[in-house]
Enzyme design. Structure first.
Site, PDB file in Angstrom:
ATOM      1  N   CYS A 182      40.279  43.277  46.025  1.00 48.55           N
ATOM      2  CA  CYS A 182      41.399  42.645  46.712  1.00 48.55           C
ATOM      3  C   CYS A 182      42.204  41.968  45.622  1.00 48.55           C
ATOM      4  O   CYS A 182      41.835  40.904  45.135  1.00 48.55           O
ATOM      5  CB  CYS A 182      40.923  41.625  47.746  1.00 48.55           C
ATOM      6  SG  CYS A 182      42.307  40.784  48.534  1.00 48.55           S
TER       7      CYS A 182
ATOM      8  N   CYS B  95      43.660  38.380  46.691  1.00 52.37           N
ATOM      9  CA  CYS B  95      42.795  37.216  46.925  1.00 52.37           C
ATOM     10  C   CYS B  95      41.357  37.646  47.032  1.00 52.37           C
ATOM     11  O   CYS B  95      40.675  37.892  46.048  1.00 52.37           O
ATOM     12  CB  CYS B  95      43.249  36.461  48.167  1.00 52.37           C
ATOM     13  SG  CYS B  95      42.276  34.991  48.488  1.00 52.37           S
ATOM     14  N   SER B  96      40.867  37.787  48.266  1.00 49.06           N
ATOM     15  CA  SER B  96      39.436  38.045  48.415  1.00 49.06           C
ATOM     16  C   SER B  96      39.111  38.726  49.743  1.00 49.06           C
ATOM     17  O   SER B  96      38.050  38.507  50.291  1.00 49.06           O
ATOM     18  CB  SER B  96      38.673  36.733  48.307  1.00 49.06           C
ATOM     19  OG  SER B  96      39.164  35.825  49.279  1.00 49.06           O
ATOM     20  N   CYS B  97      40.044  39.509  50.287  1.00 48.67           N
ATOM     21  CA  CYS B  97      39.756  40.208  51.535  1.00 48.67           C
ATOM     22  C   CYS B  97      38.538  41.089  51.341  1.00 48.67           C
ATOM     23  O   CYS B  97      38.382  41.759  50.319  1.00 48.67           O
ATOM     24  CB  CYS B  97      40.951  41.037  51.986  1.00 48.67           C
ATOM     25  SG  CYS B  97      42.241  39.997  52.655  1.00 48.67           S
TER      26      CYS B  97
END
Lengths: 104, 197
Positions: free
Chosen positions: B99, B102-104
């Site tokens: 991702c 971000c951090s999906c």
């Protein structure tokens, strides 16, 4: 938004860190707390796109120098203030109150 | 990633006490969320899906065609798993997930992402030099194997279906589930099996 979050393709960050197999889910009590406060308010009040947009409003110099859950906390603060759930003044007053109580 | 500074701990404390006081969230819910992600939600859920796909071809086809529905039917869908896509690794294609923004990540079936996944290093590099990145994870792929990099977003969450390692024909489901690692379901590990004597 063309901000510091758009990291795909950036050069210069170096080798992938934290490749050890074991790590706790949260490094510290406050990471867990920031996560759960965010989670609980997100599902109740904020659509996911709004939460991401809040993270993208963190200033680039701060974004790039902060840890993951620090960014969550800053995004949460932005969301709470923008949605009139909590005011900036309330947060500052509460911080001062906590500091004062600690000194006693 | 450093510890929270005193200043940020103070901010977190202030916000927490205001949220509780204003009844925006209650304290028990906060405790429960932390506990759920520390104890109950994690890669063991994804491992169940992978093993079932290894053992049951019909299930696998259904999983690839209608992933979200199929996983829901197993009762395993939850928050952040609303729209799933399954990426099957084969002898010709190796998929990895990132991702960049971000951090999906498919929280519902893998838990919260590991630190390396959230790092600026992985986020910036996986999309331009996946081969080099994989090397740092100890993976060297043959030149003929195509690497596909999938950039997650808030709406789509990916799960890599790793290849079943050789020599595991006789293992039962529980033994197989133990073999399936978190990283293999992100695409940064290739599973192997060494039979114990």
């Amino acid at each position: 938004m063309n901000g510091p979050q758009d990291l795909g393709g950036f050069h210069g960050f170096g080798k992938i860190p934290y490749l050890n197999k074991y790590e706790p889910v949260f490094d510290s009590y406050w990471e867990g707390r920031v996560f759960s406060m965010s989670f609980a308010t997100f599902i109740k009040y904020f659509p996911v796109d709004e939460t991401r947009y809040a993270a993208e409003k963190i200033k680039p110099n701060i974004y790039l120098n902060s840890s993951y859950y620090e960014r969550w906390l800053l995004a949460l603060e932005i969301l709470l203030i923008e949605n009139n759930l909590v005011t900036k003044k309330e947060i500052i007053d509460r911080e001062n109150q906590i500091k004062k109580n600690k000194k006693k | 990633m450093s510890e929270f500074s005193e200043e940020l701990i103070l901010k977190a404390k202030a916000i927490e006490s205001l949220l509780i006081e204003k009844e925006i969230v209650d304290e028990d819910t906060l405790d429960l969320i932390v506990e759920e992600y520390e104890k109950n939600i994690g890669p063991h859920i994804g491992a169940k899906i992978v093993v079932r796909a290894w053992k049951d071809n019909e299930f696998k086809n259904k999983l690839l065609m209608e992933p979200t529905k199929t996983i829901s039917e197993m009762g395993l869908i939850g928050f952040s798993g609303e729209h799933m896509v399954i990426l099957e690794n084969t002898s010709k294609i190796h998929n990895i997930v990132v991702c960049t923004l971000c951090s999906c990540y498919p929280w519902a079936i893998l838990g919260l992402p590991p630190k390396w996944y959230k790092s600026f290093q992985y986020r910036s590099r996986a999309v331009i030099e996946p081969k080099e990145v994989l090397k740092e994870f100890g993976i060297t792929l043959d030149d003929e194997i195509e690497i596909k990099v999938w950039d997650s977003n808030a709406d789509i969450r990916y799960l890599v279906l790793p290849q079943r390692p050789n020599g595991t024909e006789k293992l039962n489901e529980i033994e197989l589930e133990k073999l399936v690692t978190r990283n293999s379901m992100i695409g940064t590990e290739i599973l192997t099996y060494n039979a114990k004597k």
